[in-house]
Each structure stands twice: as C-alpha cells, then as structure tokens.
Write an enzyme that holds these catalytic residues in place. Structure first.
Site, PDB file in Angstrom:
ATOM      1  N   TYR A  51      -6.895  10.405   4.056  1.00 29.79           N
ATOM      2  CA  TYR A  51      -5.539  10.767   3.625  1.00 29.79           C
ATOM      3  C   TYR A  51      -5.600  11.571   2.316  1.00 29.79           C
ATOM      4  CZ  TYR A  51      -3.757   7.879   7.409  1.00 29.79           C
ATOM      5  OH  TYR A  51      -3.476   7.376   8.649  1.00 29.79           O
ATOM      6  N   GLN A  90       0.867  -1.198   0.000  1.00 31.06           N
ATOM      7  CA  GLN A  90       0.000   0.000   0.000  1.00 31.06           C
ATOM      8  C   GLN A  90       0.896   1.238   0.000  1.00 31.06           C
ATOM      9  OE1 GLN A  90      -2.492   1.419   3.398  1.00 31.06           O
ATOM     10  NE2 GLN A  90      -4.196   1.161   1.981  1.00 31.06           N
TER      11      GLN A  90
HETATM   12  C1  LIG Z   1      -4.069  -0.905  13.899  1.00 26.07           C
HETATM   13  C2  LIG Z   1      -4.699  -0.659  12.561  1.00 26.07           C
HETATM   14  C3  LIG Z   1      -3.904  -0.147  11.549  1.00 26.07           C
HETATM   15  C4  LIG Z   1      -4.476   0.100  10.284  1.00 26.07           C
HETATM   16  N1  LIG Z   1      -3.661   0.556   9.284  1.00 26.07           N
HETATM   17  C5  LIG Z   1      -4.184   0.717   8.039  1.00 26.07           C
HETATM   18  C6  LIG Z   1      -3.348   1.059   6.949  1.00 26.07           C
HETATM   19  O1  LIG Z   1      -2.123   1.173   7.061  1.00 26.07           O
HETATM   20  N2  LIG Z   1      -3.952   1.245   5.735  1.00 26.07           N
HETATM   21  C7  LIG Z   1      -5.300   1.086   5.551  1.00 26.07           C
HETATM   22  O2  LIG Z   1      -5.790   1.275   4.442  1.00 26.07           O
HETATM   23  N3  LIG Z   1      -6.090   0.703   6.574  1.00 26.07           N
HETATM   24  C8  LIG Z   1      -5.581   0.496   7.782  1.00 26.07           C
HETATM   25  N4  LIG Z   1      -6.379   0.051   8.793  1.00 26.07           N
HETATM   26  C9  LIG Z   1      -7.777  -0.317   8.510  1.00 26.07           C
HETATM   27  C10 LIG Z   1      -7.885  -1.831   8.248  1.00 26.07           C
HETATM   28  O3  LIG Z   1      -7.215  -2.185   7.048  1.00 26.07           O
HETATM   29  C11 LIG Z   1      -9.363  -2.298   8.103  1.00 26.07           C
HETATM   30  O4  LIG Z   1      -9.965  -1.738   6.988  1.00 26.07           O
HETATM   31  C12 LIG Z   1     -10.171  -1.934   9.321  1.00 26.07           C
HETATM   32  O5  LIG Z   1      -9.573  -2.491  10.480  1.00 26.07           O
HETATM   33  C13 LIG Z   1     -11.633  -2.388   9.224  1.00 26.07           C
HETATM   34  O6  LIG Z   1     -11.694  -3.753   9.051  1.00 26.07           O
HETATM   35  P1  LIG Z   1     -12.704  -4.352   7.970  1.00 26.07           P
HETATM   36  O7  LIG Z   1     -12.249  -3.739   6.656  1.00 26.07           O
HETATM   37  O8  LIG Z   1     -12.511  -5.822   8.038  1.00 26.07           O
HETATM   38  O9  LIG Z   1     -14.065  -3.889   8.359  1.00 26.07           O
HETATM   39  C14 LIG Z   1      -5.846  -0.177  10.055  1.00 26.07           C
HETATM   40  C15 LIG Z   1      -6.621  -0.696  11.091  1.00 26.07           C
HETATM   41  C16 LIG Z   1      -6.059  -0.943  12.321  1.00 26.07           C
HETATM   42  C17 LIG Z   1      -6.933  -1.515  13.418  1.00 26.07           C
END
Ligand SMILES: Cc1cc2nc3c(=O)[nH]c(=O)nc-3n(C[C@H](O)[C@H](O)[C@H](O)COP(=O)(O)O)c2cc1C
Length: 276
Positions: free
Chosen positions: A170, A100
């Site tokens: 972002y 990413q």
């Molecule tokens: C600790 C943490 C870090 C995350 N870092 C990113 C990231 O770097 N890039 C991103 O697009 N989403 C990030 N997310 C979002 C997750 O990819 C994910 O979309 C979100 O936890 C929701 O889960 P779901 O898509 O299964 O509903 C992060 C989530 C958490 C909990």
C-alpha cells in the site's frame, strides 16, 4: 506460567494478555460506515477477552486511498459515531482496540476511488493495476494531514491507538520500497532517509495531535524478498527511526512480494520502449 497469558503494558494501557487479532479486512461495512454486521463480527471475535488487543481492519484515510468497495472509512468526522459503537462493544468484552489507518496508493483502481490512482512514482504494480500519478509535494502534505485527522477521529471514537499501515504494497510501502519509489527529491527511493521521510512526517504529526498516551503502532512491510527491494537490514534501521519519531509498537509483516510479481518484467519492457 505461559508468558503469552501475562498482561503487557504499553504506555498507560495494559493488555490482559498477549494474544493479538491482526487487522483483517472483512468488507462488512455499509459503504464505509460501521454496520450492524460489522459490530456483530467484532463482538464475536472479542468475546470473553480472548484477545488482549484487537487491531481493526484497514480503514481508508481519504477516498483516493480507498482500496476496495466495502472497506471501512475513517476519512471524515461522520465516521466517529459508528466507530465509537464498535469500540464500545470491543471494550465491553475486555479487549483493547486500535484502528489500522491506511492509504492504498496505487493498489486500487479509479473505479473504486473515482479518481486517478496515486503513488510515490508513476510505477505500475502489475498489469492488474493502473499507472499511477506521482504525488506532488503539496499532495504529500495533504496526505500527512489526512492520516493525522484519521488518528484524531480514532481518538475521539475511543480507540486506544492507531496503527499506520505501511505493509503489503500500500502507499507507505510504495514509498518504502526501492522497487516502487523512483523519486529523486527528499522522498527519494535511493536512500533509507528518503524512503521513510513520509512515515516520519506522519508519525510526528499524529503524535503532536493525539498526545503522549495514545498508542501509535506501525505495520511495516519489512522485506520485499525481491531483488532490488527492501531488506531486513533496512527495516532494523528504519524501525529505530520510527521509534525515535514516536512509534510505540511495531507490527512486522511482509512487503511487496506477490503484489509486484510482474513489476520487474514491466520495468524491463518500459526501459526497452524508452530505447526505441
Ligand atoms: C481476509 C484477510 C484480510 C486481511 N486484511 C488485512 C488488513 O486489513 N490489514 C493488514 O495489515 N493485513 C491484513 N491481512 C493480513 C493479516 O493481518 C495477517 O498478517 C496475515 O493473514 C498473515 O498472518 P500471520 O501474520 O499470522 O502470518 C488480511 C489477511 C486476510 C486473510
């Protein structure tokens, strides 16, 4: 037989199953560089080929776009060695991996980036963030180059593709959302064409430089769930444009809700100040 256990072909790349580990910032890099701790983390996550695809955590494409201390970097060629070590571990465990790539826009601070924060417009996300500098067209052009270079570094490191981050408030989400994009030029926030122009420029430039077989994914903050914000209907139209421009895989997530909690009251306050 469960569909989710079946292979999935994306261009010339076959995922062994359809379980995907989404990008999750681990803050385990060593000042942006891949650390042994980060390698161990992805080794554990990719063990036994449980995930057909791993999307690694957001990595910044330039220092201005760095979201936080500890974030992984893909901003210059010196990152390639560490990233290729990470890719080898994940591939050895049987998963495919895409990186990413991201620019935080104004969802960061000058303390983290060492520079003024930037965005589509000089709109503050909330009272936690600084008022950003509105990007000029020359600066936008250089962001397109930085996204492209990061995709090239990802390819050189052995990744199977890249995911362009346009969710969660972002930079690209700041261009996409009418709540944060108040521009009046060709990148304007009042038409869908204006809101996705930067995305299309990035996708086209990346595709031109990485060839046809490399996967280009885009994570879209598809809806702001806020009055005046982006809607699901916009995202359907935008997704068609992204696909035409060269995107192979769409990763749908949320937009600016949560990040912009105080924005509407801030905008009201700003317009009240302008009245007096
Ligand atoms: C600790 C943490 C870090 C995350 N870092 C990113 C990231 O770097 N890039 C991103 O697009 N989403 C990030 N997310 C979002 C997750 O990819 C994910 O979309 C979100 O936890 C929701 O889960 P779901 O898509 O299964 O509903 C992060 C989530 C958490 C909990």
């Amino acid at each position: 037989m469960l569909h989710i256990n079946q292979p999935l072909k994306i261009k010339g790349i076959t995922l062994d199953n359809r379980f995907v580990m989404p990008p999750m910032a681990s803050a385990k890099s060593d000042n942006g560089v891949v650390s042994q701790e980060l390698c161990a983390y992805y080794d554990e996550k990719s063990q036994d080929g449980q995930f057909g695809l791993i999307i690694t955590e957001h990595a910044y494409i330039n220092t201005e776009g760095k979201a936080s201390l500890g974030q992984l970097s893909i901003a210059d060629a010196s990152c390639i060695n560490g990233l290729s070590q990470l890719v080898s571990i994940i591939h050895k465990n049987g998963a495919k991996v895409i990186a990413q790539i991201s620019h935080a826009g104004c969802q960061t601070s000058s303390e983290v980036t060492g520079k003024e924060t930037v965005s589509a417009s000089a709109v503050r996300l909330s009272d936690k963030f600084e008022i950003p500098h509105e990007l000029s067209k020359d600066e936008i052009e250089s962001i397109v180059k930085d996204f492209t270079n990061s995709a090239i570094y990802a390819k050189e490191a052995g990744f199977d593709g890249v995911e362009i981050h346009s969710a969660h408030g972002y930079l690209l989400n700041q261009f996409y959302s009418p709540l944060t994009n108040k521009r009046n030029d060709e990148y304007n926030g009042s038409t869908l064409e204006g809101r996705v122009r930067l995305h299309l420029e990035i996708i086209e430039s990346v595709r031109k430089n990485v060839g046809d077989e490399f996967i280009i994914a885009l994570r879209l903050g598809a809806c702001d769930y806020m009055e005046g914000g982006s809607t699901k209907a916009d995202s359907v139209k935008a997704s068609v444009m992204f696909e035409k421009a060269g995107v192979d895989l769409l990763d749908i997530s949320g937009g600016c809700r949560g990040i912009l909690q105080n924005l509407q009251s801030l905008l009201k306050m700003q317009s009240l100040f302008q009245l007096y």
